[in-house]
Scaffold this motif. Structure first.
Motif, PDB file in Angstrom:
ATOM      1  N   THR A  40       0.851  -1.187   0.000  1.00  7.68           N
ATOM      2  CA  THR A  40       0.000   0.000   0.000  1.00  7.68           C
ATOM      3  C   THR A  40       0.886   1.235   0.000  1.00  7.68           C
ATOM      4  OG1 THR A  40      -0.105   0.155   2.413  1.00  7.68           O
ATOM      5  CG2 THR A  40      -1.755  -1.230   1.330  1.00  7.68           C
TER       6      THR A  40
ATOM      7  N   ALA B 160       0.460  -0.851  -5.032  1.00 12.78           N
ATOM      8  CA  ALA B 160      -0.130   0.142  -4.130  1.00 12.78           C
ATOM      9  C   ALA B 160      -1.213   0.946  -4.842  1.00 12.78           C
ATOM     10  CB  ALA B 160       0.969   1.062  -3.600  1.00 12.78           C
TER      11      ALA B 160
ATOM     12  N   ASN C 174      -4.353  -1.277  -5.117  1.00 15.89           N
ATOM     13  CA  ASN C 174      -5.002  -1.432  -3.815  1.00 15.89           C
ATOM     14  C   ASN C 174      -5.665  -0.135  -3.360  1.00 15.89           C
ATOM     15  OD1 ASN C 174      -4.423  -4.175  -3.317  1.00 15.89           O
ATOM     16  ND2 ASN C 174      -2.345  -3.674  -2.671  1.00 15.89           N
TER      17      ASN C 174
END
Length: 476
Positions: free
Chosen positions: A188, A243, A246
């Motif tokens: 993330t 990232a 997500n």
């Protein structure tokens, strides 16, 4: 004991009788009612583009409690290892009720003509709605609107599992060119070794993009955003993609250009992607340098901003990665084709502190000033290399930081002195090397390489005929 056996047999017969009676009653109803069948295919058989209604129906059906009553369901693990998901099995039927009417959905999975060559891939999937003719005019439109609303709610709540799609070498007749697996990459923006200011700017840009549908429509532009990530291997480009996906809750489509036989095939791949997705093309500079590839440079230009890219759905993010953009045609990188350029340099002290916090749980340490001084003198390593050293010594933060210092002094001298590091984005370990077993006393990247050589030599002595290509690759 015999009484228990008789009771068990009686219960079994009773359950079978109820099951048979249910099917018999459904058959009797079919004699007295006229049904209509509406098919929702996974792909448009003319353009091979994915049917977005199919995805929404799938989300809706798998949220119904009645899926447990299906004769055959598939059990899958969810996001967590102890989560169990029920999925409707192939060629099975599920019942639903809406506004007092009962409807049936059949999960149709038929083998195509080419299934003999590749039965695993050549499948034509569709959901078939069975509805009484007297109910169709009354409930069909509000029922489909209800399905859309429920599916959108599931997506907005983040309950939908993300998927990673990969293109195959040969198209399935009547089916798609994409095969998918669950996308479970844990990276993330919070775990990226990136400057806070830059991280906030990237997140703000993405949030602005998500709210910009009406703005793009008013401008007459396609609602999409394109990123160029460039920098040496191991600097975090792939982790940034994870990232990004997500953060947006988008599926990822990873295009392998070596499996694309022509320009037209590349366009078909793009047409089969869905809205709310991240389309990734890695190592674009290497592809452009190889003249023997099947996809031409003009084909890639059209892929990036041609007419086809405007017809493959909105709310899409395209990401291209390169090691360097110095020898790339500027026309390829102009605004409109690439909106945001992000440089991934070798690790600096800011990225090191973020990695120390993520990998070791250390925000401040007495050795940090020494590490900062070494970075200021021009030494550097890739985030992937530093990450490996921290993982190898994770039980002792002091030893881990000392190992990084030693590695910077021996392996990293001068690597960061070519030009000032412009922190467009640097982050933690991406493009990471294959896993290497690490002991307690590893201090430098060379130690990791020596350890790999030891295991390879030991394996060769045990089995002279073994293929050493199956061993982990040395750290680069």
């Amino acid at each position: 004991m015999p009484a228990m056996v008789i009771l068990f047999v009686a219960l079994t017969v009773l359950l079978l009788f109820f099951s048979f009676s249910k099917k018999l009653w459904r058959g009797v109803e079919d004699w007295f009612h006229v049904y209509q069948f509406l098919k929702v295919p996974q792909h448009n058989h003319t353009t091979l583009q994915e049917n977005h209604l199919y995805r929404k129906v799938s989300l809706y059906l798998h949220s119904l409690p009645s899926i447990e009553d299906s004769d055959f369901t598939t059990l899958l693990t969810g996001k967590k290892h102890n989560d169990i998901l029920l999925c409707l099995g192939p060629n099975q039927t599920i019942q639903d009720c809406f506004l007092g009417a009962t409807v049936f959905w059949h999960n149709q999975t038929d083998a195509d003509d080419g299934a003999d060559q590749n039965p695993q891939f050549n499948r034509a999937r569709a959901f078939v709605l069975k509805i009484r003719k007297v109910d169709k005019r009354r409930i069909l439109r509000p029922y489909l609107q209800h399905i859309h609303a429920v599916a959108d709610d599931i997506e907005q709540q983040g309950n939908r599992d993300l998927r990673l799609f990969m293109n195959t070498a040969a198209a399935a007749q009547g089916g798609g060119r994409w095969r998918s697996v669950p996308f479970t990459h844990p990276c993330t923006f919070e775990t990226l070794a990136m400057e806070s200011d830059l991280k906030n700017r990237v997140k703000s840009d993405l949030e602005s993009f998500l709210r910009a549908k009406q703005y793009y429509n008013r401008l007459g532009r396609v609602w999409k955003r394109s990123f160029l990530l460039y920098g040496p291997s191991g600097t975090g480009k792939s982790s940034f993609v994870a990232a990004l996906a997500n953060f947006l809750r988008y599926d990822v489509y990873d295009i392998d250009l070596s499996k694309v036989p022509s320009d037209s095939d590349l366009k078909l791949l793009l047409l089969q992607t869905t809205p709310k997705s991240v389309v990734v093309v890695e190592d674009l500079d290497r592809f452009l340098a190889e003249k023997s590839t099947a996809v031409s440079s003009s084909g890639m230009l059209n892929f990036m901003d041609g007419v086809v890219s405007s017809c493959c759905g909105e709310e899409k993010v395209m990401v291209f990665t390169m090691n360097s953009k110095e020898h790339v045609d500027p026309n390829l990188l102009r605004p409109g084709r690439i909106d945001v350029h992000i440089h991934f340099p070798l690790c600096d002290f800011t990225a090191f502190k973020t990695m120390a916090n993520n990998y070791l749980g250390v925000k401040e340490h007495k050795l940090f000033p020494q590490v900062q001084e070494i970075f200021q003198n021009g030494a550097s390593l890739s985030p992937a290399e530093i990450g490996e050293l921290m993982i190898a010594n994770r039980n002792s933060p002091s030893r881990a930081i000392k190992s990084v210092i030693t590695a910077l002094q021996t392996d990293g001298d001068g690597r960061g002195s070519g030009s000032p590091i412009v922190r467009h984005t640097g982050e933690d370990d991406v493009d990471e090397p294959d896993a290497v077993m690490c002991g307690e006393g590893l201090h430098t990247v060379k130690d990791l390489r020596k350890l790999y050589g030891f295991f390879r030599l030991k394996n060769t002595r045990r089995s002279p005929s073994s293929n050493t290509s199956s061993m982990p690759s040395p750290l680069r």
